[in-house]
Design an enzyme around this catalytic site. Structure first.
Site, mmCIF file in Angstrom:
data_model
loop_
_atom_site.group_PDB
_atom_site.id
_atom_site.type_symbol
_atom_site.label_atom_id
_atom_site.label_comp_id
_atom_site.label_asym_id
_atom_site.label_seq_id
_atom_site.Cartn_x
_atom_site.Cartn_y
_atom_site.Cartn_z
ATOM 1 N N HIS A 9 -2.382 5.420 6.546
ATOM 2 C CA HIS A 9 -0.996 5.877 6.689
ATOM 3 C C HIS A 9 -0.940 7.334 6.218
ATOM 4 C CE1 HIS A 9 0.311 1.680 6.850
ATOM 5 N NE2 HIS A 9 -0.091 1.446 5.621
ATOM 6 N N CYS A 19 0.824 -1.213 0.000
ATOM 7 C CA CYS A 19 0.000 0.000 0.000
ATOM 8 C C CYS A 19 0.857 1.262 0.000
ATOM 9 C CB CYS A 19 -0.933 -0.023 1.201
ATOM 10 S SG CYS A 19 -0.087 -0.399 2.754
HETATM 11 P P1 NAD Z 1 -4.929 -10.639 6.470
HETATM 12 O O1 NAD Z 1 -4.294 -11.229 7.666
HETATM 13 O O2 NAD Z 1 -5.989 -9.598 6.629
HETATM 14 O O3 NAD Z 1 -5.539 -11.782 5.556
HETATM 15 C C1 NAD Z 1 -4.850 -12.940 5.212
HETATM 16 C C2 NAD Z 1 -5.845 -14.066 5.125
HETATM 17 O O4 NAD Z 1 -5.184 -15.235 4.685
HETATM 18 C C3 NAD Z 1 -6.468 -14.391 6.496
HETATM 19 O O5 NAD Z 1 -7.855 -14.559 6.308
HETATM 20 C C4 NAD Z 1 -5.768 -15.693 6.911
HETATM 21 O O6 NAD Z 1 -6.605 -16.521 7.698
HETATM 22 C C5 NAD Z 1 -5.539 -16.318 5.544
HETATM 23 N N1 NAD Z 1 -4.444 -17.299 5.526
HETATM 24 C C6 NAD Z 1 -3.392 -17.412 6.330
HETATM 25 N N2 NAD Z 1 -2.608 -18.435 5.935
HETATM 26 C C7 NAD Z 1 -3.205 -18.969 4.871
HETATM 27 C C8 NAD Z 1 -2.905 -20.055 4.023
HETATM 28 N N3 NAD Z 1 -1.818 -20.803 4.222
HETATM 29 N N4 NAD Z 1 -3.741 -20.319 2.994
HETATM 30 C C9 NAD Z 1 -4.859 -19.572 2.776
HETATM 31 N N5 NAD Z 1 -5.194 -18.527 3.560
HETATM 32 C C10 NAD Z 1 -4.376 -18.249 4.583
HETATM 33 O O7 NAD Z 1 -3.737 -10.088 5.564
HETATM 34 P P2 NAD Z 1 -3.816 -8.910 4.507
HETATM 35 O O8 NAD Z 1 -3.684 -7.632 5.222
HETATM 36 O O9 NAD Z 1 -4.978 -9.111 3.602
HETATM 37 O O10 NAD Z 1 -2.439 -9.133 3.746
HETATM 38 C C11 NAD Z 1 -2.326 -10.015 2.645
HETATM 39 C C12 NAD Z 1 -1.169 -9.567 1.800
HETATM 40 O O11 NAD Z 1 -1.439 -8.249 1.307
HETATM 41 C C13 NAD Z 1 0.182 -9.482 2.528
HETATM 42 O O12 NAD Z 1 1.206 -9.760 1.618
HETATM 43 C C14 NAD Z 1 0.238 -8.021 2.919
HETATM 44 O O13 NAD Z 1 1.547 -7.569 3.143
HETATM 45 C C15 NAD Z 1 -0.392 -7.377 1.710
HETATM 46 N N6 NAD Z 1 -0.964 -6.043 1.929
HETATM 47 C C16 NAD Z 1 -1.637 -5.758 3.071
HETATM 48 C C17 NAD Z 1 -2.129 -4.483 3.249
HETATM 49 C C18 NAD Z 1 -2.834 -4.087 4.502
HETATM 50 O O14 NAD Z 1 -2.665 -2.961 4.917
HETATM 51 N N7 NAD Z 1 -3.616 -4.915 5.124
HETATM 52 C C19 NAD Z 1 -1.980 -3.518 2.260
HETATM 53 C C20 NAD Z 1 -1.345 -3.869 1.059
HETATM 54 C C21 NAD Z 1 -0.816 -5.133 0.922
#
Ligand code: NAD
Length: 339
Positions: A221, A142
């Site tokens: 942020h 992000c």
């Molecule tokens: P999150 O924790 O909100 O969601 C991740 C989901 O994946 C959860 O529901 C979890 O239960 C599930 N999970 C965990 N292990 C798993 C597996 N082995 N198989 C299938 N599902 C599984 O995380 P998020 O914030 O959505 O982040 C996901 C990605 O996006 C990361 O790489 C993160 O760095 C990136 N990201 C996050 C944000 C943010 O601010 N939240 C912003 C941009 C990018």
């Protein structure tokens, strides 16, 4: 034209938004979403009509015990799709990659993965062409997405010498009741922070250094950005460049937007799902030039700015649209993004 078949692995903050964004496109469809736990989000996914898949045999049993029907395991989902958007937590995507390779499908990873996992880091404005036909792409984080958009806009009107930026980061996402800080400001002691090198995975020619602190807020942020330039440009020209650039909006203190709280209220007034703000808001009043340095503040809605980028990455990788500008316009029209 038949719709391309998309799966989403990991149905959390980013995954649920990506699934919903895919579902409203006319050139792609959600075949299923893979989850670990049979929680309330699993029931919402079913209500939306998404087929659910469990991440493992062990967890499949939890879904069955909770009375939630699953279509199988993620290993089954990958055999039914053209491309999977991996939205699992940082580091898990790398572990999942062999499964995608074995199934012979394309995959998008998120910013929590290392650049090397995909070998190509993506921002639709900066390098759409480079993603065309690729098997693996990483949509940058992000914060990196926010920096890439504003630096892209500035580069259109003046040469950038170097960039310094301070990321004031939200502690965690609103749903998360476990992480903090709740009463501290936490500097990232690895200086400069990883955000600068991450921008360079998309814009290798940009000389950028960043620092970061985490603060007790969950909604957004905020970036303090200082761009040293070579050549002359006026503040109005920079503001116009921001105005012309897709996925950037200008906000200002005069209209009552003096903090991320009012931006959040602005998002709520827009009435979008989950109060998402896909655009990067830049404070018009903060755009200032002194001694060949451009100063400005921008905010980032961490939960949603990367979502339209995932849609464009799908179009590029599956070669549905070769023209990045057209893909951005199509995505933005479908999601009601202000341009
Ligand atoms: P999150 O924790 O909100 O969601 C991740 C989901 O994946 C959860 O529901 C979890 O239960 C599930 N999970 C965990 N292990 C798993 C597996 N082995 N198989 C299938 N599902 C599984 O995380 P998020 O914030 O959505 O982040 C996901 C990605 O996006 C990361 O790489 C993160 O760095 C990136 N990201 C996050 C944000 C943010 O601010 N939240 C912003 C941009 C990018």
């Amino acid at each position: 034209m038949a719709k391309v078949k998309i799966g989403v692995n990991g149905y959390g903050t980013i995954g649920k938004r990506v699934a919903d964004a895919v579902a409203i496109q006319d050139d792609m469809e959600v075949i299923g979403v893979a989850k670990r736990k049979p929680d309330f989000s699993a029931r919402f996914a079913i209500n939306k009509g998404y087929a659910l898949y469990a991440d493992s045999k062990e967890n499949e049993k939890l879904f069955k015990d909770a009375g939630i029907e699953v279509g199988g395991l993620v290993e089954d989902l990958v055999n039914e799709v053209d491309l999977i958007v991996d939205c699992t937590p940082g580091g898990i995507g790398a572990k999942n990659k062999p499964m995608y390779e074995k199934a012979g499908i394309k995959a998008i990873f998120q910013g929590g993965e290392e650049h090397e996992v995909a070998g190509f880091s993506f921002n639709a404005l900066c390098n759409y062409d480079g993603a065309i036909g690729r098997d693996f792409v990483r949509v940058v984080s992000c914060n990196t997405t926010g920096l890439c958009r504003s630096l892209y806009a500035i580069e259109k009107v003046v040469e950038i010498d170097k960039v310094k930026a301070v990321m004031v980061r939200r502690a965690t996402d609103p749903w998360d009741s476990k992480k903090g800080p709740i009463n501290a400001i936490v500097p990232v002691l690895h200086v400069p922070s990883h955000h600068g090198p991450d921008v360079q995975t998309v814009m290798p020619h940009i000389n950028i250094s960043t620092m970061a602190v985490a603060v007790p807020t969950t909604i957004m942020h905020l970036h303090c950005v200082m761009v040293d330039i070579k050549g002359k440009v006026g503040e109005e020209e920079i503001i116009e460049a921001f105005e012309r650039t897709p996925r950037i909006i200008l906000v200002d203190g005069k209209s009552g937007i003096t903090s991320t709280s009012q931006i959040h209220e602005f998002s709520r007034d827009l009435g979008r799902p989950r109060y998402d703000l896909y655009e990067i808001p830049i404070w018009r009043d903060s755009v200032h030039i002194k001694d060949d340095t451009i100063y400005f503040y921008q905010a980032v809605h961490q939960e949603s700015d990367v979502v339209p980028e995932n849609i464009d990455a799908i179009r590029a990788m599956l070669e549905i649209e070769k023209d990045g500008k057209k893909s951005i316009e199509k995505t933005d029209r479908s999601m009601g993004i202000i341009s």
